[in-house]
Each structure stands twice: as structure tokens, then as C-alpha cells.
Design a protein around this motif. Structure first.
Motif, PDB file in Angstrom:
ATOM      1  N   TYR A  58       0.853  -1.185   0.000  1.00 30.58           N
ATOM      2  CA  TYR A  58       0.000   0.000   0.000  1.00 30.58           C
ATOM      3  C   TYR A  58       0.895   1.244   0.000  1.00 30.58           C
ATOM      4  CZ  TYR A  58      -3.586  -3.348   1.325  1.00 30.58           C
ATOM      5  OH  TYR A  58      -4.437  -4.428   1.356  1.00 30.58           O
ATOM      6  N   PHE A  59       0.726   2.083  -1.029  1.00 28.81           N
ATOM      7  CA  PHE A  59       1.521   3.296  -1.175  1.00 28.81           C
ATOM      8  C   PHE A  59       0.637   4.532  -0.994  1.00 28.81           C
ATOM      9  CE2 PHE A  59       4.372   0.709  -4.154  1.00 28.81           C
ATOM     10  CZ  PHE A  59       5.389   0.588  -3.217  1.00 28.81           C
ATOM     11  N   GLN A  60       1.068   5.448  -0.136  1.00 22.53           N
ATOM     12  CA  GLN A  60       0.359   6.714   0.057  1.00 22.53           C
ATOM     13  C   GLN A  60       1.271   7.827  -0.462  1.00 22.53           C
ATOM     14  OE1 GLN A  60       0.083   9.750   2.058  1.00 22.53           O
ATOM     15  NE2 GLN A  60      -1.901   9.957   1.103  1.00 22.53           N
ATOM     16  N   PHE A  61       0.820   8.553  -1.504  1.00 24.25           N
ATOM     17  CA  PHE A  61       1.671   9.508  -2.197  1.00 24.25           C
ATOM     18  C   PHE A  61       1.649  10.889  -1.547  1.00 24.25           C
ATOM     19  CE2 PHE A  61       0.656   6.382  -5.496  1.00 24.25           C
ATOM     20  CZ  PHE A  61       1.947   6.043  -5.876  1.00 24.25           C
ATOM     21  N   LYS A  62       2.832  11.488  -1.509  1.00 30.88           N
ATOM     22  CA  LYS A  62       2.970  12.861  -1.033  1.00 30.88           C
ATOM     23  C   LYS A  62       4.004  13.584  -1.888  1.00 30.88           C
ATOM     24  CE  LYS A  62       1.447  12.470   3.729  1.00 30.88           C
ATOM     25  NZ  LYS A  62       0.300  13.368   3.489  1.00 30.88           N
ATOM     26  N   ARG A  63       3.832  14.889  -1.955  1.00 28.20           N
ATOM     27  CA  ARG A  63       4.790  15.736  -2.658  1.00 28.20           C
ATOM     28  C   ARG A  63       5.578  16.515  -1.605  1.00 28.20           C
ATOM     29  NH1 ARG A  63       3.175  21.134  -5.854  1.00 28.20           N
ATOM     30  NH2 ARG A  63       1.880  21.225  -4.001  1.00 28.20           N
ATOM     31  N   SER A  64       6.898  16.439  -1.650  1.00 28.74           N
ATOM     32  CA  SER A  64       7.719  17.076  -0.627  1.00 28.74           C
ATOM     33  C   SER A  64       8.088  18.505  -0.982  1.00 28.74           C
ATOM     34  CB  SER A  64       9.004  16.266  -0.393  1.00 28.74           C
ATOM     35  OG  SER A  64       8.744  15.121   0.368  1.00 28.74           O
ATOM     36  N   PHE A  65       7.982  19.375   0.024  1.00 32.15           N
ATOM     37  CA  PHE A  65       8.433  20.755  -0.037  1.00 32.15           C
ATOM     38  C   PHE A  65       9.953  20.758  -0.208  1.00 32.15           C
ATOM     39  CE2 PHE A  65       8.993  24.993   2.003  1.00 32.15           C
ATOM     40  CZ  PHE A  65       8.014  25.701   1.327  1.00 32.15           C
ATOM     41  N   LEU A 102      -2.793   4.312   8.638  1.00 30.45           N
ATOM     42  CA  LEU A 102      -1.678   3.695   7.925  1.00 30.45           C
ATOM     43  C   LEU A 102      -0.821   2.878   8.891  1.00 30.45           C
ATOM     44  CD1 LEU A 102      -0.707   6.754   5.717  1.00 30.45           C
ATOM     45  CD2 LEU A 102      -1.551   4.580   4.827  1.00 30.45           C
ATOM     46  N   GLN A 103      -0.573   3.420  10.077  1.00 27.15           N
ATOM     47  CA  GLN A 103       0.201   2.696  11.073  1.00 27.15           C
ATOM     48  C   GLN A 103      -0.509   1.410  11.504  1.00 27.15           C
ATOM     49  OE1 GLN A 103       0.742   5.905  14.004  1.00 27.15           O
ATOM     50  NE2 GLN A 103       2.949   5.781  13.629  1.00 27.15           N
ATOM     51  N   GLN A 104      -1.825   1.495  11.669  1.00 28.19           N
ATOM     52  CA  GLN A 104      -2.582   0.314  12.085  1.00 28.19           C
ATOM     53  C   GLN A 104      -2.496  -0.791  11.038  1.00 28.19           C
ATOM     54  OE1 GLN A 104      -6.850   0.811  12.423  1.00 28.19           O
ATOM     55  NE2 GLN A 104      -7.035  -0.878  13.896  1.00 28.19           N
ATOM     56  N   LEU A 105      -2.602  -0.423   9.768  1.00 28.69           N
ATOM     57  CA  LEU A 105      -2.506  -1.422   8.706  1.00 28.69           C
ATOM     58  C   LEU A 105      -1.109  -2.030   8.667  1.00 28.69           C
ATOM     59  CD1 LEU A 105      -3.817  -2.906   6.364  1.00 28.69           C
ATOM     60  CD2 LEU A 105      -3.201  -0.983   4.875  1.00 28.69           C
ATOM     61  N   GLU A 106      -0.095  -1.204   8.837  1.00 33.56           N
ATOM     62  CA  GLU A 106       1.275  -1.730   8.875  1.00 33.56           C
ATOM     63  C   GLU A 106       1.464  -2.657  10.074  1.00 33.56           C
ATOM     64  OE1 GLU A 106       5.940  -0.259   9.124  1.00 33.56           O
ATOM     65  OE2 GLU A 106       4.339   1.225   9.264  1.00 33.56           O
ATOM     66  N   THR A 107       0.934  -2.271  11.227  1.00 36.12           N
ATOM     67  CA  THR A 107       1.049  -3.091  12.429  1.00 36.12           C
ATOM     68  C   THR A 107       0.365  -4.444  12.256  1.00 36.12           C
ATOM     69  OG1 THR A 107       1.177  -1.129  13.852  1.00 36.12           O
ATOM     70  CG2 THR A 107       0.518  -3.182  14.905  1.00 36.12           C
ATOM     71  N   SER A 108      -0.683  -4.490  11.431  1.00 37.36           N
ATOM     72  CA  SER A 108      -1.387  -5.749  11.184  1.00 37.36           C
ATOM     73  C   SER A 108      -0.552  -6.720  10.362  1.00 37.36           C
ATOM     74  CB  SER A 108      -2.724  -5.478  10.484  1.00 37.36           C
ATOM     75  OG  SER A 108      -2.533  -5.174   9.107  1.00 37.36           O
ATOM     76  N   GLY A 109       0.579  -6.256   9.834  1.00 35.29           N
ATOM     77  CA  GLY A 109       1.482  -7.133   9.103  1.00 35.29           C
ATOM     78  C   GLY A 109       1.637  -6.821   7.630  1.00 35.29           C
ATOM     79  N   GLU A 110       0.956  -5.776   7.150  1.00 35.70           N
ATOM     80  CA  GLU A 110       1.018  -5.455   5.719  1.00 35.70           C
ATOM     81  C   GLU A 110       2.177  -4.505   5.406  1.00 35.70           C
ATOM     82  OE1 GLU A 110      -0.901  -7.164   3.501  1.00 35.70           O
ATOM     83  OE2 GLU A 110      -1.223  -8.176   5.397  1.00 35.70           O
ATOM     84  N   PRO A 144       5.071   4.193   7.736  1.00 36.74           N
ATOM     85  CA  PRO A 144       4.342   4.995   8.736  1.00 36.74           C
ATOM     86  C   PRO A 144       4.815   4.774  10.169  1.00 36.74           C
ATOM     87  CG  PRO A 144       2.813   4.122   7.125  1.00 36.74           C
ATOM     88  CD  PRO A 144       4.143   3.494   6.828  1.00 36.74           C
ATOM     89  N   ASN A 145       5.115   3.530  10.546  1.00 36.12           N
ATOM     90  CA  ASN A 145       5.515   3.266  11.927  1.00 36.12           C
ATOM     91  C   ASN A 145       6.930   3.721  12.242  1.00 36.12           C
ATOM     92  OD1 ASN A 145       3.238   2.213  13.304  1.00 36.12           O
ATOM     93  ND2 ASN A 145       3.415   0.318  12.133  1.00 36.12           N
ATOM     94  N   GLU A 146       7.672   4.167  11.229  1.00 34.16           N
ATOM     95  CA  GLU A 146       8.954   4.821  11.497  1.00 34.16           C
ATOM     96  C   GLU A 146       8.746   6.230  12.038  1.00 34.16           C
ATOM     97  OE1 GLU A 146      12.336   3.995   8.606  1.00 34.16           O
ATOM     98  OE2 GLU A 146      10.602   3.603   7.328  1.00 34.16           O
ATOM     99  N   ILE A 147       7.564   6.792  11.803  1.00 30.91           N
ATOM    100  CA  ILE A 147       7.278   8.174  12.192  1.00 30.91           C
ATOM    101  C   ILE A 147       6.435   8.145  13.460  1.00 30.91           C
ATOM    102  CG2 ILE A 147       6.280  10.365  11.469  1.00 30.91           C
ATOM    103  CD1 ILE A 147       6.590   9.399   8.557  1.00 30.91           C
ATOM    104  N   THR A 208      -7.419  -7.284   5.611  1.00 29.48           N
ATOM    105  CA  THR A 208      -7.334  -5.854   5.344  1.00 29.48           C
ATOM    106  C   THR A 208      -8.705  -5.266   5.075  1.00 29.48           C
ATOM    107  OG1 THR A 208      -5.077  -6.028   4.483  1.00 29.48           O
ATOM    108  CG2 THR A 208      -6.373  -4.111   3.780  1.00 29.48           C
ATOM    109  N   VAL A 209      -9.534  -5.977   4.331  1.00 31.15           N
ATOM    110  CA  VAL A 209     -10.897  -5.503   4.081  1.00 31.15           C
ATOM    111  C   VAL A 209     -11.639  -5.328   5.395  1.00 31.15           C
ATOM    112  CG1 VAL A 209     -13.146  -6.177   3.137  1.00 31.15           C
ATOM    113  CG2 VAL A 209     -11.078  -6.418   1.745  1.00 31.15           C
ATOM    114  N   GLN A 210     -11.524  -6.286   6.302  1.00 27.55           N
ATOM    115  CA  GLN A 210     -12.193  -6.183   7.594  1.00 27.55           C
ATOM    116  C   GLN A 210     -11.659  -5.010   8.401  1.00 27.55           C
ATOM    117  OE1 GLN A 210     -11.937  -9.925   9.649  1.00 27.55           O
ATOM    118  NE2 GLN A 210     -12.897 -11.083   7.983  1.00 27.55           N
ATOM    119  N   LEU A 211     -10.346  -4.834   8.400  1.00 28.24           N
ATOM    120  CA  LEU A 211      -9.734  -3.752   9.169  1.00 28.24           C
ATOM    121  C   LEU A 211     -10.157  -2.387   8.650  1.00 28.24           C
ATOM    122  CD1 LEU A 211      -7.685  -2.740  11.279  1.00 28.24           C
ATOM    123  CD2 LEU A 211      -5.913  -2.954   9.530  1.00 28.24           C
ATOM    124  N   LEU A 212     -10.069  -2.174   7.346  1.00 31.14           N
ATOM    125  CA  LEU A 212     -10.399  -0.871   6.789  1.00 31.14           C
ATOM    126  C   LEU A 212     -11.899  -0.605   6.824  1.00 31.14           C
ATOM    127  CD1 LEU A 212      -7.922  -0.644   3.772  1.00 31.14           C
ATOM    128  CD2 LEU A 212      -7.658   0.254   6.088  1.00 31.14           C
TER     129      LEU A 212
END
Length: 250
Positions: A58-65, A102-110, A144-147, A208-212
Motif C-alpha cells: 500500500y503506497f500513500q503519495f505525497k509531494r515534498s516541499f 496507515l500505522q494500524q494497517l502496517e502493524t497488522s502485518g502489511e 508509517p511506523n517509522e514516524i 485488510t478488508v475487515q480492518l479498513l
């Protein structure tokens, strides 16, 4: 200290086109939530080759300043000694609800990652797109869990150098963290090691479907229009996380 003169959509598009060509089964994605239709769903089941020996990511896109002057606070504080620097802002809405999800999904193992730009201009993006190195040159990846946010009441952002081994999280003072995936080659290794069998991927998608689904009733109503769990997970990722579900194959 400008925003780069390309949009988040342009950056995400360049990333997805290159990723699709190089790292998906058959060179194409199984589903896209903004283009999906009942007709497509009827012809593509989620048991197809997409799930075999692949890695859902799962990728979440951002544009950096872009910080280019010595007047930047990060330089003045002595946290970094040269520019350009790149500053990725986290979405504050609803006490950082998106970041927590995002952190919760990563924590679930994804496998879940912020994908942000580490280039300065549209010309840079065009060169990377033409030369086929959007992934390796234009892109920075942070899990996400690095932050780890010290609070959810103040503004927070991450600052880093292109392909640097560390980043700093800024609230009032900057706190340094080592990056687990400082470059694209490292991410490819991480994803390759996470490859699963078809049954394991099927189970992961269902979880993941259940979690989201538990995070948004309105998003679930949209996702429930489809029977295919891959499509449902893709739609939920898009609506709940503003993220793209992709299946990686090396």
C-alpha cells in the motif's frame, strides 16, 4: 522555499506507470479504484496470477516541499549541513487520523509506505520519467511506523536528504530516526522477502478488508458494491487511506 512545480497527481502517475511496467504480474495492475467497473470485476477474479508469489503493498503519495537556502530552520539548527532538503508534511486532519490508519494497517502485518518526492522541479520529474528512473531517483519511501508522533495536537513534518540514511521528525525540535528503506533497491529487497502464496495473500486481503471497513462506514458502502476482495481492498485503501494497493512481483 518552494513547493515543486509538479502536482502530487503527476508524481503519483509517473511512479505508478513505472512500477506497473517493471514490478507487476504481466505488466499491469489487477484493479484501480478510480477506474473500476462491474464489467471489469466480472472478468477478473482475485484468484488469478496476481496473488501467486506476490506482495500486496500500500503506497500513500505525497509531494515534498523543497528547501534550498541556508535560512531553512533545519540548517540553522545544525541538523543538516547542506541543501537541497525535502520536507514531507503529515496530514493533521482529525488528529492525524490518516497517519494512525496507515500505522494500524502496517502493524497488522502489511507492507505500507509513504511515497514522496525527492526532486526539485517538473523538469527533474520529466527527466526521471523519460529515463525510467522515477522509482530509483525521484522517490523517497518511509514506513508509517517509522514516524512516531510525540502528540496529535501540533504540526509535524519529516525532513530528509535524497537517498539519505536518516530523517528527522520536526514538531518543535527535530528528532532523528534511521530510515529502514533509504533507497529503492532496499525497498525491492524488503518486498521480495515478503512474497506470499495465493492462499496467504487471499487471507491477508480479507483481513485488510475487515480492518479498513471498521474505519469508515461510507467507504465500506462503496466497497461492498463489489464482490472481488482485491477490488474491495483497493477501494477501501483509496477511500480510507488515500493509498494505492499494488501487487509487487520482482
Amino acid at each position: 522555499m518552494p513547493w515543486p512545480d509538479f502536482s502530487e497527481l503527476s508524481f503519483g502517475y509517473g511512479f505508478l506507470r513505472e512500477f506497473e511496467r517493471l514490478h507487476t504480474a504481466g505488466g499491469s495492475f489487477p484493479a484501480a479504484p478510480d477506474f473500476i467497473s462491474q464489467a471489469v470485476e466480472a472478468t477478473k477474479g482475485y484468484d488469478v496470477k496476481v496473488l501467486k508469489n506476490s506482495t500486496p503493498v500500500y503506497f500513500q503519495f505525497k509531494r515534498s516541499f523543497v528547501l534550498t537556502t541556508a535560512n531553512a530552520g533545519e540548517i540553522k539548527k545544525g541538523d543538516f549541513n547542506s541543501t537541497p532538503l525535502f520536507r514531507m508534511h503529515l496530514r493533521e486532519r482529525d488528529s492525524y487520523r490518516q497517519h494512525k490508519a496507515l500505522q494500524q494497517l502496517e502493524t497488522s502485518g502489511e507492507a505500507v509506505f509513504y511515497v514522496t518526492s525527492q526532486i526539485e522541479s517538473a523538469d527533474d520529474l520529466s527527466r526521471c520519467y523519460t529515463n525510467g528512473n522515477v522509482l530509483s531517483t525521484a522517490t523517497a519511501v518511509i514506513a508509517p511506523n517509522e514516524i512516531v508522533l510525540p502528540n496529535t495536537t501540533k504540526k509535524h513534518h519529516v525532513t530528509f536528504k535524497a537517498d539519505g540514511n536518516t530523517f528527522r521528525l520536526y514538531s518543535e525540535e527535530g528528532e532523528g530516526f534511521e530510515r529502514k528503506v533509504p533507497n529503492w533497491q532496499r525497498l525491492l529487497a524488503v518486498l521480495s522477502n515478503r512474497r506470499r502464496s495465493t492462499p496467504n495473500n487471499r487471507d491477508a486481503i480479507e483481513r485488510t478488508v475487515q480492518l479498513l471497513s471498521s474505519r469508515s462506514h461510507s467507504a465500506t458502502e462503496v466497497a461492498d458494491r463489489f464482490k472481488d476482495p482485491v477490488v474491495r481492498a483497493s477501494v477501501l485503501a483509496f477511500l480510507v487511506l488515500d493509498a494505492q494497493l499494488i501487487f509487487f512481483k520482482s
